[in-house]
Enzyme design. Sequence first.
Site, PDB file in Angstrom:
ATOM      1  N   ASP A  90      69.415 -12.871  33.566  1.00  0.00           N
ATOM      2  CA  ASP A  90      69.759 -13.450  35.051  1.00  0.00           C
ATOM      3  C   ASP A  90      68.743 -13.040  35.640  1.00  0.00           C
ATOM      4  O   ASP A  90      68.621 -12.111  36.379  1.00  0.00           O
ATOM      5  CB  ASP A  90      71.715 -13.466  35.621  1.00  0.00           C
ATOM      6  CG  ASP A  90      72.256 -14.440  34.820  1.00  0.00           C
ATOM      7  OD1 ASP A  90      71.962 -14.951  34.413  1.00  0.00           O
ATOM      8  OD2 ASP A  90      73.527 -13.888  35.383  1.00  0.00           O
ATOM      9  N   GLU A 136      79.642 -21.071  30.179  1.00  0.00           N
ATOM     10  CA  GLU A 136      80.213 -21.149  29.207  1.00  0.00           C
ATOM     11  C   GLU A 136      81.298 -21.149  29.006  1.00  0.00           C
ATOM     12  O   GLU A 136      82.350 -20.717  29.578  1.00  0.00           O
ATOM     13  CB  GLU A 136      79.689 -20.083  28.285  1.00  0.00           C
ATOM     14  CG  GLU A 136      77.719 -20.048  27.729  1.00  0.00           C
ATOM     15  CD  GLU A 136      77.445 -18.818  27.556  1.00  0.00           C
ATOM     16  OE1 GLU A 136      76.256 -18.688  27.014  1.00  0.00           O
ATOM     17  OE2 GLU A 136      78.225 -17.433  27.489  1.00  0.00           O
ATOM     18  N   THR A 173      74.712 -21.815  20.982  1.00  0.00           N
ATOM     19  CA  THR A 173      73.291 -21.089  22.013  1.00  0.00           C
ATOM     20  C   THR A 173      73.028 -20.309  19.836  1.00  0.00           C
ATOM     21  O   THR A 173      73.784 -19.977  19.023  1.00  0.00           O
ATOM     22  CB  THR A 173      73.929 -19.804  22.205  1.00  0.00           C
ATOM     23  OG1 THR A 173      75.471 -19.310  22.401  1.00  0.00           O
ATOM     24  CG2 THR A 173      74.001 -20.516  24.141  1.00  0.00           C
ATOM     25  N   GLU A 190      70.246 -24.586  21.855  1.00  0.00           N
ATOM     26  CA  GLU A 190      69.373 -23.720  22.303  1.00  0.00           C
ATOM     27  C   GLU A 190      69.259 -22.023  21.507  1.00  0.00           C
ATOM     28  O   GLU A 190      70.128 -21.619  20.464  1.00  0.00           O
ATOM     29  CB  GLU A 190      70.555 -23.525  23.541  1.00  0.00           C
ATOM     30  CG  GLU A 190      71.039 -24.275  24.704  1.00  0.00           C
ATOM     31  CD  GLU A 190      71.631 -23.827  26.112  1.00  0.00           C
ATOM     32  OE1 GLU A 190      71.787 -22.366  26.083  1.00  0.00           O
ATOM     33  OE2 GLU A 190      72.171 -24.565  26.445  1.00  0.00           O
ATOM     34  N   LEU A 221      67.994 -16.024  22.954  1.00  0.00           N
ATOM     35  CA  LEU A 221      67.695 -15.351  23.991  1.00  0.00           C
ATOM     36  C   LEU A 221      65.514 -16.005  24.157  1.00  0.00           C
ATOM     37  O   LEU A 221      65.236 -16.454  23.443  1.00  0.00           O
ATOM     38  CB  LEU A 221      67.119 -13.628  23.585  1.00  0.00           C
ATOM     39  CG  LEU A 221      68.485 -12.936  23.248  1.00  0.00           C
ATOM     40  CD1 LEU A 221      68.236 -11.941  22.237  1.00  0.00           C
ATOM     41  CD2 LEU A 221      69.358 -12.476  24.254  1.00  0.00           C
TER      42      LEU A 221
END
Length: 546
Positions: free
Chosen positions: A173, A257, A416, A454, A457
Amino acid sequence: MALTFRSPTSFLSGVDSGKPHKAVDTDLPPISVALGSTRAGRRVRAKVISAEAVAPVEPRTAERFHRNGGPCSGARGPGCDRRVPVYVMLPLDTVGMCGGLARARALGASMMALRSAGVEGVMVDVWWGVVERAGPGRYDWEAYGELVRMAERHGLKLQMVMSFHQCGGNVGDSCNVPLPPWVIEEMNQNPDIMYTDQSGRRNPEYISLGCDTLPVLRGRTPIQVYSEYMQSFRDKFKDYLGNVIDEIQVGMGPCGELRYPSYPESNGIWKYPGIGEFQCYDKYMMASLKAAAAAAGHEEWGRSGPHDTGHYKQFPEETGFFRREGTWNTEYGNFFLEWYSNKLLEHGDDILAAAEGIFRGSGAKLSAKVAGIHWHFKTRSHAAELTAGYYNTRHHDGYLPIARMLAKRGAVMNFTCMEMRDDQQPGHANCSPELLVRQVKEAAKEASAELAGENALERYDEAAFSQVLATSGADEGIGLSAFTYLRMNKKLFEGENWRHFVAFVKGMTEGGRSVSLPRSDWGHSDLYVGSVIGDRKNKDKFVAAL
């Protein structure tokens, strides 16, 4: 003639200044372009240099990847298209707190580069805290409309995320986008609409699912608020759904999520690889637990959550609940974990049911994101997954029920940590992202759910891209229908990183084949815009042409 844009500043800003963003010629990432001659008045066409290194752009026909249960949904057989389209996440602050499109010219230049590299499209967060900031039912879609039109001009598709969560306080973020001010006012008046841990600590990232069907938001339920938001979005962008906007990802929790906020990084509350904590102590969740315990004939089980679960930063063996032969593997443990995970499933199903009705027939597919919680995966209890709401242990599959719920609603399961390898993780964390991805792929296959991926990181190295290429294939009987790369920023366009990325996109579009670019395609021109256009007036004319 080859030109290269250079930027002296970061592509991502920090906290939004609160001032409207203007389309200014700043913060351009380094993008090499080749300018062709055009007639006066026509827009200059630009593409990334080293064209031989870039995958050819394929026609967007019915042969592109399956949509909404098409012939190649679920497990991909030999007759299916093995191409995996690549999308790129835009910066979190692409649309600022005041509703303006940030760094519009830099964004346009970046889109040209991505399109030339063979990228299918981009993903953007459609922040609830921005769009409905002025008050209940007062929606501002202006900046997102500008973004949609920009993507259309550059020939890119859009994955648009209905982001009903706060940005700030989690991994990656880079800016702060709180929930709408009027929602925060409701939280201040009634703190129990926030997720709460065993110590009474409140979490403002996302409204507690315990009050999903209660009129706690100025006479509306959270599900109703989310539904009306999506309806307004559909009405605003109906002409773009199914063509420019080809996917709607429905946010269902922190970071968008489907999970509880069990491992918040803000203020040092949690630290990797801690087990996290259950988030069921607001009065609405506790009322549900009490009712479930009474129905099970054990009223004593509904008085509180488990008492021996430890704290955020602890390890499984330091607790009574998560240790090898802990409470998790008892009749009570099974009851609690079933209730906790089923509440999450019901929450996801309720929101997706609303989204399914709203977007049915639009041509845009639905998707939902599931977190890749890989730490402590090698332990029996899988503690970190349990506190997040995934009832996945040595004896219980936590991902098959999620995959079945998503398949029922025709939604893509977006997972992810596709770039991670076991040997890259610290030994004390008992990680296994590779086994986790394998389990999720098997669950998707059994449920006939479409699976997309995805990276968790920011990674720019060849090893990470190679791992994604490996996991994108149908080695468990199901391959990825798409991959979204995290994230577009200045680093992505730097020479070595860009070379790796272009090769990766080419490999994905060729069915997961590893691709290395010839050395002749690595470089770019030494001629920069700054050395060609010295004065601001001419520079503005040049950028305007783009």
